[in-house]
Design a protein around this motif. Structure first.
Motif, PDB file in Angstrom:
ATOM      1  N   GLN A  98      21.585  15.573  57.640  1.00 58.37           N
ATOM      2  CA  GLN A  98      23.021  15.859  57.592  1.00 58.37           C
ATOM      3  C   GLN A  98      23.589  15.491  56.226  1.00 58.37           C
ATOM      4  O   GLN A  98      24.336  16.250  55.622  1.00 58.37           O
TER       5      GLN A  98
ATOM      6  N   ALA B  67      27.605   8.830  52.747  1.00 57.93           N
ATOM      7  CA  ALA B  67      27.577   9.715  53.913  1.00 57.93           C
ATOM      8  C   ALA B  67      26.783   9.067  55.047  1.00 57.93           C
ATOM      9  O   ALA B  67      27.204   9.093  56.204  1.00 57.93           O
TER      10      ALA B  67
ATOM     11  N   PRO C 296      25.893  20.626  48.524  1.00 60.31           N
ATOM     12  CA  PRO C 296      27.105  21.240  47.954  1.00 60.31           C
ATOM     13  C   PRO C 296      27.362  20.799  46.510  1.00 60.31           C
ATOM     14  O   PRO C 296      27.992  21.520  45.745  1.00 60.31           O
TER      15      PRO C 296
ATOM     16  N   ARG D 223      25.215  18.208  53.840  1.00 60.15           N
ATOM     17  CA  ARG D 223      26.680  18.167  53.748  1.00 60.15           C
ATOM     18  C   ARG D 223      27.190  17.555  52.451  1.00 60.15           C
ATOM     19  O   ARG D 223      28.319  17.788  52.057  1.00 60.15           O
ATOM     20  N   VAL D 224      26.347  16.735  51.810  1.00 57.06           N
ATOM     21  CA  VAL D 224      26.839  16.053  50.615  1.00 57.06           C
ATOM     22  C   VAL D 224      26.015  16.360  49.365  1.00 57.06           C
ATOM     23  O   VAL D 224      26.564  16.673  48.317  1.00 57.06           O
TER      24      VAL D 224
END
Lengths: 358, 263
Positions: free
Chosen positions: B173, B164, B181, B177-178
């Motif tokens: 971020q 990412a 989740p 975002r990675v």
């Protein structure tokens, strides 16, 4: 034009130096492989270029700018991981779109680029799949698409094929080479697989203990290793340790005791240095001693010995031959193998002996 | 042919009776019509369940308990997630020590921890009762948050985080975002387990509650000291059902306790 250059770079893990005063240059549009056994510093070099590691000293210049302290996410390099590192919670489409969306691109444009990239890696129709529903080869293609779609300034591959089976590895490496050339990408490729590196690279750097032993075109390295380490690494299993020179029948000969060897020096090699002669098992010839005349026996570039082991390799036989100069490995195609215990003469063709630095 | 192990069968039955018997007895007595806890009960009545709502301290402390557990959980998450992340992502000097410190609230006897909390949080720093309770519950939830999230991060492939970042994401971020989740179920389980730990807690709460402010378990304790009617059995049944539901959710999320023992 030189795109990338590492200048006198040092990297350390817990006070343990992995790279010290390391230099590397790469031309635009070329694919460079870093090849070497595990622990040689090739992955460290790659991670340094990517920005995952920061250099303790030295400088990393890219396209005329100083990248030494530039954060990873500002570099615009594509990185392909050994483990693929796909985002498990995102579909193939969203995986590939990830980098574009971070660049605040309009959704319509994202779609266009993602679909075109999936087409390039032959994965059309797979948009809605999730990584765990794909085979290894498909996953790696998604990973490559994801790295390529952001139009990176440099592509970095960390042993991308080592988790695939042998056939797929060959297909994928051709694919990677094709993409890299079609898109005119500059790339650095790390692998411990010799054949893989030699087949896809413009340049190969053989690394050992944090240093580049030799950097050159694949054919140059394959034919003319410069050091004993490189020679061994690419399959020169036999070495002649010379102890002097003398004037022979055809000119200057290198000697080991009474044995004389006619060799061909490479450009830049002087007679003054001490060299080892390296030769591949398949370049040596053996013939039963009884089939030779006395005159033939007196020629240079020959050593008599006894066959100790003979192994069937399919296309050829491999012989371990014990001589006064040590043991040599010979691969030779023949219908009826020479039995162990037989006296043979090994011939070292002058044009096949490569002089390497010790 | 299956062999029959009579000994084992009898032994297992005894264990089950021993474990589940009290629960059954409590459940049954809660439906008794008499004014004292009695087993077996003389008849059937739901009046003690109605009495839960009549004693206004029960609903009131129930709400307090819920608020303290949820808020404390949030605080423990804010502290615990970065801690769990750092402990599993990086290898640094003093990591084991830090790990031990974060887990220490489960190792120290609750009474000792509760008393220390009282001494410092309420007496020395003069925090309001509500805030003190919140601090105490955050402390006891933190080890569970760190432990459970840590275990789901321990088999996490951090190269996806690097991927990412290489695609242009900043550190935060990339995390949101990675990483997040992909440890969702671990976080859910951590939250639920910590919630149960906090909601059922007596030993810390008993020191941290004060005039007018109490948690449900403390209120139950006080009630039992004064009355011996089946209200307490009725409320226990309600709590068992709620806990059971939560455990069921955890089970579905994490594949049960196997998740914690397999590594």
């Amino acid at each position: 034009m030189t795109l990338l250059s590492l200048e006198q770079v040092s990297v350390a893990y817990d006070n343990h130096l992995i790279l010290e005063n390391f230099d590397l240059k790469l031309e635009e549009g070329k694919l460079l492989s870093l090849l070497g056994p595990s622990g040689c510093g090739k992955t460290t070099t790659l991670r340094l270029i990517a920005g995952f590691l920061e250099a303790k000293g030295g400088k990393f210049m890219f396209d005329g700018r100083d990248y030494t302290h530039l954060p990873v996410n500002k570099r615009n390099f594509g990185f392909v991981f050994q483990s693929y590192a796909l985002f498990p919670h995102l579909s193939v489409y969203d995986n590939v779109a990830f980098g574009l969306r971070l660049r605040k691109m309009k959704e319509g444009q994202v779609k266009e680029k993602v679909l075109r990239m999936l087409d390039i890696v032959s994965l059309n129709g797979f948009e809605k799949r999730f990584p765990q529903e794909l085979s290894g080869g498909q996953r790696q293609r998604v990973a490559i698409a994801r790295a390529l779609v952001i139009e990176p300034d440099l592509l970095l591959f960390d042993e991308p094929l080592s988790n695939l089976d042998a056939n797929l590895r060959v297909t994928m490496r051709v694919e990677i080479r094709r993409l890299q050339q079609e898109l005119g990408m500059t790339a650095v490729y790390v692998s411990h697989d010799q054949e893989e590196c030699f087949s896809i690279s413009d340049q190969v750097a053989i690394m050992n203990a944090g240093k580049i032993e030799q950097l050159g075109a694949p054919t140059d390295i394959y034919q003319y290793p410069k050091t004993e380490y490189v020679a061994r690494f690419i399959g020169f299993n036999n070495f002649l340790v010379f102890d002097g020179t003398r004037q022979g029948n055809t000119g200057l000969e290198w000697t080991i005791g009474d044995y004389g060897f006619d060799v061909q020096l490479q450009a830049g090699q002087s007679t003054a240095n001490t060299y080892k002669g390296a030769i591949r098992p398949e370049d040596l010839r053996i013939i039963p001693l009884g089939q030779l005349t006395d005159l033939q026996k007196s020629l240079s570039n020959q050593v008599p010995g006894t066959v100790k082991v003979s192994t069937y390799l399919g296309r050829s036989y491999q012989f371990e031959v014990q001589t006064a100069l040590g043991a040599f490995t010979v691969n030779q195609e023949m219908d009826i193998p020479i039995a162990p215990g037989q006296q043979v003469m090994i011939t070292f063709p002058a044009d096949k002996i490569v002089m390497v630095a010790q | 042919m299956k062999e029959k192990h009579y000994g084992l069968a009898i032994f297992s039955t005894l264990v089950f009776i021993f474990l589940l018997g009290p629960l059954v007895i409590i459940s049954v007595t809660s439906f008794g019509p008499g004014t004292v806890l009695k087993f077996p009960p003389d008849g059937f009545s739901l009046k003690w369940y109605q009495n839960i709502w009549a004693v206004d301290m029960f609903p009131k402390t129930f709400v307090t308990s819920i608020i303290i557990s949820l808020l404390g959980n949030l605080l423990a998450l804010i502290l615990g997630v970065p801690a769990a992340y750092a402990l599993s992502r990086y290898h640094f000097r003093g990591r084991d020590l830090l790990n031990a410190i974060f887990l220490s609230p489960v190792l120290i006897p609750g009474i000792v921890l509760g008393f220390t909390m009282l001494k410092y949080v309420l007496v020395m720093y003069q925090l309001p009762i509500y805030a003190g309770l919140l601090v105490g519950h955050t402390v006891i939830m933190l080890p569970f948050i760190i432990r459970v999230i840590g275990s789901s991060l321990s088999n996490f492939d951090f190269s996806i985080e690097e991927a990412a970042v290489s695609l242009g994401a900043g550190r935060l971020q990339a995390f949101f975002r990675v990483v997040l989740p992909n440890i969702r179920s671990g976080i859910m389980a951590a939250v639920l387990i910590a919630f149960l730990e906090s909601f059922n807690n007596v030993d810390i709460s008993v020191f941290m509650t004060g005039p007018g402010i109490s948690t449900l378990p403390i209120q139950m304790l006080t009630y039992v000291q004064n009355y011996f009617d089946p209200t307490i059995a009725a409320i226990s049944v309600v709590l068992m059902i709620l806990t059971g539901l939560l455990m069921f959710v955890i089970e579905r999320l994490m594949g049960g306790l196997a998740y914690f023992t397999k590594r």
